[in-house]
Write an enzyme that holds these catalytic residues in place. Structure first.
Site, PDB file in Angstrom:
ATOM      1  N   ASP A 287     103.650 100.457  49.443  1.00 34.92           N
ATOM      2  CA  ASP A 287     103.934 100.170  50.615  1.00 34.92           C
ATOM      3  C   ASP A 287     102.865  98.732  50.747  1.00 34.92           C
ATOM      4  OD1 ASP A 287     101.169 100.953  50.747  1.00 34.92           O
ATOM      5  OD2 ASP A 287     101.782 102.736  52.026  1.00 34.92           O
TER       6      ASP A 287
ATOM      7  N   ASN B 157      96.712 111.014  58.794  1.00 35.91           N
ATOM      8  CA  ASN B 157      97.457 111.922  59.778  1.00 35.91           C
ATOM      9  C   ASN B 157      98.668 112.394  58.919  1.00 35.91           C
ATOM     10  OD1 ASN B 157      99.114 109.615  58.868  1.00 35.91           O
ATOM     11  ND2 ASN B 157      99.427 108.797  60.961  1.00 35.91           N
TER      12      ASN B 157
ATOM     13  N   HIS C 103     100.327 111.035  56.451  1.00 37.91           N
ATOM     14  CA  HIS C 103     101.437 109.984  56.001  1.00 37.91           C
ATOM     15  C   HIS C 103     101.427 109.849  54.636  1.00 37.91           C
ATOM     16  CE1 HIS C 103      98.818 106.295  56.702  1.00 37.91           C
ATOM     17  NE2 HIS C 103      98.846 106.589  55.417  1.00 37.91           N
TER      18      HIS C 103
ATOM     19  N   GLU D  77     105.302 107.285  58.660  1.00 37.63           N
ATOM     20  CA  GLU D  77     104.277 107.924  59.674  1.00 37.63           C
ATOM     21  C   GLU D  77     104.958 109.177  60.073  1.00 37.63           C
ATOM     22  OE1 GLU D  77     101.391 106.861  59.862  1.00 37.63           O
ATOM     23  OE2 GLU D  77     101.386 104.599  60.501  1.00 37.63           O
TER      24      GLU D  77
HETATM   25  C1  GLP Z   1      96.783 104.178  53.926  1.00 39.26           C
HETATM   26  C2  GLP Z   1      97.958 103.341  53.083  1.00 39.26           C
HETATM   27  C3  GLP Z   1      98.458 104.608  52.008  1.00 39.26           C
HETATM   28  C4  GLP Z   1      97.298 105.190  51.708  1.00 39.26           C
HETATM   29  C5  GLP Z   1      96.838 105.946  52.659  1.00 39.26           C
HETATM   30  C6  GLP Z   1      95.409 106.616  52.391  1.00 39.26           C
HETATM   31  O1  GLP Z   1      97.247 103.754  55.391  1.00 39.26           O
HETATM   32  N1  GLP Z   1      99.291 102.835  53.562  1.00 39.26           N
HETATM   33  O2  GLP Z   1      99.047 103.850  51.195  1.00 39.26           O
HETATM   34  O3  GLP Z   1      97.717 105.979  50.548  1.00 39.26           O
HETATM   35  O4  GLP Z   1      96.716 105.250  53.858  1.00 39.26           O
HETATM   36  O5  GLP Z   1      94.522 105.609  52.614  1.00 39.26           O
HETATM   37  P1  GLP Z   1      92.921 106.198  51.679  1.00 39.26           P
HETATM   38  O6  GLP Z   1      93.216 106.480  50.361  1.00 39.26           O
HETATM   39  O7  GLP Z   1      92.416 104.917  52.096  1.00 39.26           O
HETATM   40  O8  GLP Z   1      92.545 107.263  52.524  1.00 39.26           O
END
Ligand code: GLP
Length: 245
Positions: free
Chosen positions: A70, A139, A141, A146
């Protein structure tokens, strides 16, 4: 259904080496692996460990293709919070030799929708994904799919929720982007093998909903449940109560 046999729960100190070791296994078995990788804080220690593990095992990533999961919309090329920058800095630039091909979203020369179309075309031309590695959003995702994302959601531009925007501040961009582009749920679940990563006590609540709660588009990661190639890899801080009951 039970997920117990699909969940690896590791001590926090062993988690990153476990995941990196499995990634090295996949690269050893299939040097031209096509793998979609996430950014964010969760995979950082995996990416730190991977080059050393590859070297120790004489496994090379030189024939592999890496696809970016992403990306944010609206950040300048090279911005430290951009997902392509994070993945280059955290992993790709540290592999010697690096991977044969990196497929990011082109946010500089085309519209977000065009960038999505191009990523899908490039993944198809590479023969499709062998493995998708995912972090878990606060959340629920996956990528930037989302809450509310449909099981057949394509690769597309999306509006980010407040919690995802808040997380972006932690990656070094404030005010955070309002939109992103992401591989869709459809592309993720059509991949043979999916690894869902989560670490730390901050993920305990959402991980419990993912593993133990109902399957719902309100928690997109639950849409992975029942996928025959799903493997959940977590540390014991994120999953203090052990395997799925
Ligand atoms: C972010 C990214 C995702 C990531 C997720 C978890 O918003 N868009 O690709 O896997 O949320 O992030 P983190 O590993 O920093 O908790």
């Amino acid at each position: 259904m039970t997920l117990a046999r699909l969940v690896d729960i590791l001590p926090a100190s062993a988690w990153a080496d476990h995941v990196a070791g499995l990634l090295a296994d996949r690269l050893a078995a299939r040097p031209n692996l096509v793998v979609c990788l996430p950014t964010g804080s969760t995979p950082r220690p995996v990416y730190e460990a991977l080059p050393g593990i590859l070297q120790a095992r004489s496994v090379s990533a030189a024939a592999a293709t890496v696809v970016l999961l992403d990306e944010y919309v609206g950040l300048a090329a090279g911005h430290r919070a951009r997902c392509d920058s994070m993945l280059r800095r955290g992993l790709l630039d540290r592999l010697d030799p690096s991977v044969a091909r990196f497929i990011p979203f082109d946010m500089d020369d085309m519209s977000p929708q065009e960038a999505c179309t191009q990523v899908d075309a490039a993944v198809s031309a590479a023969g499709g994904l062998d493995l998708v590695v995912l972090g878990l959003g606060r959340n629920g995702h996956i990528g930037m799919n989302e809450p509310g994302s449909a099981p057949d959601a394509p690769t597309r531009p999306v509006e980010l929720t407040p919690s995802t925007r808040a997380a972006a501040i932690g990656y070094g961009v404030d005010p955070p982007p309002t939109h992103g582009v992401t591989l869709g749920v459809a592309g993720i679940v059509s991949t043979r093998e999916i690894w869902l990563l989560a670490t730390g006590a901050a993920k305990t609540g959402i991980l419990a909903r993912v593993l133990d709660g109902p399957v719902t588009t309100n928690v997109p990661a639950t849409l992975l449940r029942g996928h025959p190639g799903l493997r959940v890899m977590v540390d014991d801080a994120a999953r203090p109560n052990g395997p799925v009951r």
